[in-house]
Motif scaffolding. Structure first.
Motif: not given
Lengths: 155, 812
Positions: B797-812
């Protein structure tokens, strides 16, 4: 002079005396960092705690050919730490023998001590450990060149 | 009682010294509130103290001055020229009396009454209060608002007084004691280093490492503080100068303005005392001989008021003080004639001498140009004594002058017991230190790339298109050096104070850092090669090279300052023109360049530091694992590797190169190369095509931000369980734990299911991404929670959350 504490050391196979007041401590000589292009009688610098000491090779300072690798006189790798003019020096000698008291005033001997010794010696002193040559620290630290200059200047 | 008296004398002296500058500033602007307060405070203190000691004359003098100044402060009286002069006279008298008291002499009777009368007399002729108001209203002073002047003085003065009382809490100590403390701290630092060494050998010991770290921090703090104890701002010296210039110019009927700069430069206390007299002498000279009478100045189209500028600067281990006036300048012909007359030079020598050389003859013993020996200069102390005094402490002095425009004396003073930034270099198995202030640049390249040539006995290298003399340190010191190093030397480019540049070839750079420099024995100093000795962290003594002296022994120092300034300016103009790039050959044999701003450093790494096990090679530099690009496919055939350390500010990467050539200017047009994604452009450098690396593409592809900055953050639930059991797991999954009670929208929240439900029900703010924990192993149906001891589930779950956070960060 009588009753003064003296540090008795061997330099170039001779027994010499230094005033114990001049000698701050006696150390084991560690690594010596050589100083390129410095006079030959300066063996280099060595560290005593946070202090850098200029290491004087006493045999060469007297004008003898010596050096640490010279096997004529065995050495015990000890040195006397002295201070002169705000600078600290380590006097590399053959060995440090003893600390003793002077039994009389420094006196001359007939015939003198020889050219090398006369420059640095104030005279012969009788001690509890036998006779020794009393050394003048400032003359020793000035190195053999000064004597030559003086002679040249006089000539 | 004697102690008290000594304290009184010392305190009064200190205040006299400090108020010297204030007095002159006050005279320039009598309405200046702050100055007035300072001077008032001085006389007030003197009055108070001498009442205590029974010095009736001092008391009556200071009382008279205090009364007059109090009237000014209360606005009953305007401080005018007459009053200022009268108060100054009283303060001078106080200084003389203090001297007499200290020496135990009787001060000659009489004279006090006239001084007191002068202060009072100016009172009677002072304009009325209403006039004062008008005047101040029309011409508001700079330092205090007009209403403050007209209001009651006491309230406004009060804060000043308190601030001053706090600043004056000082004690006196013998210098030897300070020295002992200093060497004690140095010993402690060495003992610490020794201990650090042993601790490393013994392996990690958490119980000892913590306190040891603390010891290290405290020690370095103490060391800094001790060093500052010896140092004093040059301000203390500057403080007395305005008064000196004022008195001199008044005596000589000249008008001189003093401009002081760099008072915050710090100097060894003893050094300040050493340069006090030379500096005073030079100022006397400038006012007496340099600056003309006001009428003469006007006739030459200059401002009536002469300008005397004194500026101090620190550069590395020297302090330079420049004393410049805008007076008549030095007369070359007169100096030459005088020098010939006194037999310093011959007439034929004069023909071949440059202007600068002739001007610097004024420092020769027995030279004084003043035709009439005035009261001010010419007290039998010539400039030769000034130079001698400076040279005694290892300083130097030079003069330059433009006829009719002014004279500039520049003093170079070493920082005696200095901690200087230095570079340690290796040559022939020895190690030496070079003051960092001289080092312009370090160049590592093959002899061919540097265009290394020998002209007779002199070696030359080409650096930035200029032929620069090159000294082999090994030869200078008479050491045996190895052949390989000679073919691929490391050049330290040294810029002397005179502006001359030369290269010093060494075998390698060892380290750089702060060095505590101590003087060497005179017999060693006579070799002229060394400036001092220092101890490295491991206690090994190292000699500090005397760069300036080595250069002048090899005739690399030019005498003309003018040329140096010219060349410096030329260089600055060139650098401003074109962007610069580092030219290199990569392992594909391609000549490429990368913009110089990106290059942090040129590293040399052993082949063993490179790790090629992952898809992308990495290299260990300074204990950091950094991405490495530009390596050839096949195995490396060399033991060492040259690497360009590139940085975009946030992340770093290393570019392996076959050979670093030089820093060059990008003068030619840049032609875009769309077919090569990693190339920004092609350009011509020296007629050869060169690929300019596209830094953007490079960092986008290979850049890795440093680990710390990239760590996601996590908010944990309250409670002991979360702190001791959950936190280590989350931290090892690569998260930073935020302290309790902080809110961060970007952080991932871990909350217990019951807390979550309550929060949701109450509409409380929750982090955007939440991991919900439940206490029971079995999940109730339809609930996205994780059992709190389900390690795998939690990590996923932590890894997943981190991935989505990064993806959002890069999209932004």
């Amino acid at each position: 002079m009588t009753g003064d504490l003296l540090v008795i050391a061997q330099i170039a196979g001779r027994r010499c005396a230094l005033s114990a007041l001049d000698v701050k401590s006696v150390i084991e000589i560690g690594t010596i960092t050589p100083i390129p292009r410095a006079p030959v009688w300066i063996a280099g610098i060595t560290a005593l705690r946070s202090q850098a000491l200029t290491v004087i090779d006493c045999r060469r300072a007297l004008g003898f050919g010596g050096g640490t690798d010279d096997t004529d006189w065995p050495t015990d790798h000890r040195a006397a730490v002295v201070a002169d003019g705000g600078h600290s020096y380590a006097l590399m000698v053959d060995s440090i023998e003893d600390i003793t008291t002077a039994a009389d005033e420094a006196g001359q001997v007939p015939g003198g001590f020889g050219p090398e010794w006369s420059r640095v010696a104030t005279g012969m002193v009788e001690t509890m450990a036998g006779p020794a040559l009393m050394l003048d620290l400032a003359a020793l630290l000035a190195g053999p060149e000064t004597a030559r200059h003086e002679i040249e200047a006089a000539a | 009682m004697d102690d008290l008296l000594a304290d009184f004398i010392a305190e009064t002296r200190e205040m006299l010294e400090a108020s010297g500058g204030e007095l002159v500033a006050w005279e320039a602007d009598p309405a200046d509130r702050a100055r007035l307060d300072t001077i008032f405070r001085f006389v007030h203190t003197v009055k108070g103290n001498c009442g205590f000691f029974d010095f009736p004359r001092l008391a009556s003098l200071s009382h008279a001055a205090e009364d007059a100044l109090a009237d000014c402060r209360a606005g009953r009286r305007e401080p005018d020229q007459q009053l200022v002069t009268a108060v100054l006279a009283i303060i001078d008298r106080i200084a003389l009396m203090i001297d007499a008291i200290e020496a135990g002499d009787e001060f000659p009777e009489g004279g006090d009454e006239s001084l007191i009368a002068a202060v009072d007399a100016s009172h009677e002729t002072a304009p009325s209060a209403s006039l004062t108001e008008d005047k101040e209203g029309a011409n508001p002073p700079l330092h205090a608002p007009a209403d403050a002047l007209l209001g009651t003085g006491e309230e406004h003065a009060a804060p000043y007084r308190r601030a001053d009382a706090a600043a004056q809490r000082t004690i006196r100590l013998p210098v030897e004691l300070l020295d002992r403390v200093m060497s004690g701290v140095s010993d402690m630092v060495l003992a610490r280093n020794d201990l650090a060494h042993r601790l490393r050998q013994a392996g990690n010991q958490p119980t000892i490492d913590g306190p040891f770290e603390r010891l290290t921090t405290i020690l370095s703090d103490v060391r800094d503080a001790i060093t500052r104890m010896r140092m004093q701002r040059i301000e203390t010296l500057f403080g007395a100068l305005p008064r000196l210039v004022r008195d001199l110019s008044a005596e000589l009927g000249k008008q001189v303005m003093v401009d002081l700069d760099g008072g915050d430069v710090e100097l060894d206390r003893e050094m300040i005392e050493t340069i006090r007299d030379p500096l005073t002498h030079l100022i006397r000279n400038a006012v007496d001989h340099g600056i003309e009478q006001p009428s003469a100045r006007l006739a030459h189209g200059k401002r009536e008021i002469g300008l005397l500028a004194i500026a101090a600067r620190q550069s590395g281990n020297t302090i330079s003080i420049a004393i410049s006036d805008d007076g008549r300048g030095l007369d070359e012909d007169r100096i030459a004639a005088k020098a010939i007359a006194t037999g310093l030079i011959t007439a034929s020598e004069r023909q071949t001498m440059s202007r600068d050389k002739i001007l610097n003859l004024i420092f020769e013993p027995g030279f004084s140009t003043a035709e009439t020996v005035s009261n001010v200069s010419g007290r039998g102390v010539g400039l030769d004594v000034v130079r001698q005094n400076l040279e005694k402490v290892g300083g130097s002095i030079k003069v330059t002058s433009v006829p009719g425009q002014g004279t500039l004396f520049s003093l170079q003073i070493p920082l005696t017991l200095s901690i200087i930034a230095g570079l340690t270099v290796d040559v022939g198995g020895h190690r030496f230190a070079i003051p960092q202030s001289y080092v312009e640049e370090i160049v590592q390249a093959s002899a061919r790339a540097l265009d290394f040539t020998r002209m007779g006995e002199t070696a030359l290298v080409t650096f930035r298109g200029n032929r620069v003399p090159c000294l082999m340190l090994g030869e200078v010191l008479g050491l045996d050096t190895c052949e390989i190093a000679a073919r691929e030397p490391t050049l330290v480019m040294l810029r002397l104070a005179s502006g001359d540049l030369f290269a010093l070839a060494v075998e390698g750079i060892h380290n750089h850092g702060d060095l505590v420099v101590k003087p060497l024995a005179p017999a060693v100093m006579r070799s002229g090669l060394y400036a001092g000795s220092t101890l490295l962290d491991d206690g090994q003594p190292v000699l500090l090279l005397d760069v300036a002296n080595i250069a002048s022994q090899h005739n690399l120092m030019s005498d003309t300052r003018v040329r140096a300034i010219g060349s410096l300016e030329g260089e600055a103009a060139v650098t401003a023109d074109a962007p610069r790039a580092m030219l290199f050959t990569d392992f594909a044999g391609r000549r490429s360049a990368v913009r110089l701003e990106l290059v942090q450093r040129i590293e040399t790494a052993p082949a063993s530091a490179i790790d090629r096990s992952a898809a992308r090679p990495r290299v260990v530099i300074d204990g950091l694992i950094l991405p490495l690009i530009g390596l050839p496919e096949e195995a490396l055939g060399m033991p060492r590797l040259r690497l360009l350390r590139l940085s975009d500010g946030a992340c770093e990467l290393l570019y392996a190169v076959r050979e670093v050539e030089d820093a060059v200017e990008l003068k030619d047009a840049l032609h875009p190369v769309p077919e090569d994604p990693l190339a920004e452009a092609m350009t011509l450098i020296g007629g050869q095509p060169v690929t300019l690396i596209d830094a953007h593409a490079l960092f986008a592809l290979h850049g890795e931000p440093p680990l710390a900055a990239a760590r996601p953050r996590c908010v944990l639930p309250d409670g002991e369980w979360a702190r001791t059991i959950l936190a280590p797991l989350v931290a090892s999954a690569g998260y930073d734990i935020l302290p309790e009670g902080t809110t961060d929208a970007a952080a991932i929240g871990i909350v217990f299911e019951d807390v979550f439900e309550v929060a949701e029900a109450l509409g409380r703010a929750l982090p955007a991404r939440v991991i919900r924990l439940r206490d029971q192993p079995d999940a109730p149906p339809g609930c996205a929670t994780i059992y709190r001891y389900d390690r795998e589930g939690l990590l996923a779950a932590l890894a997943e959350a981190n991935r989505t956070a990064r993806a959002e960060g890069e999209a932004a």
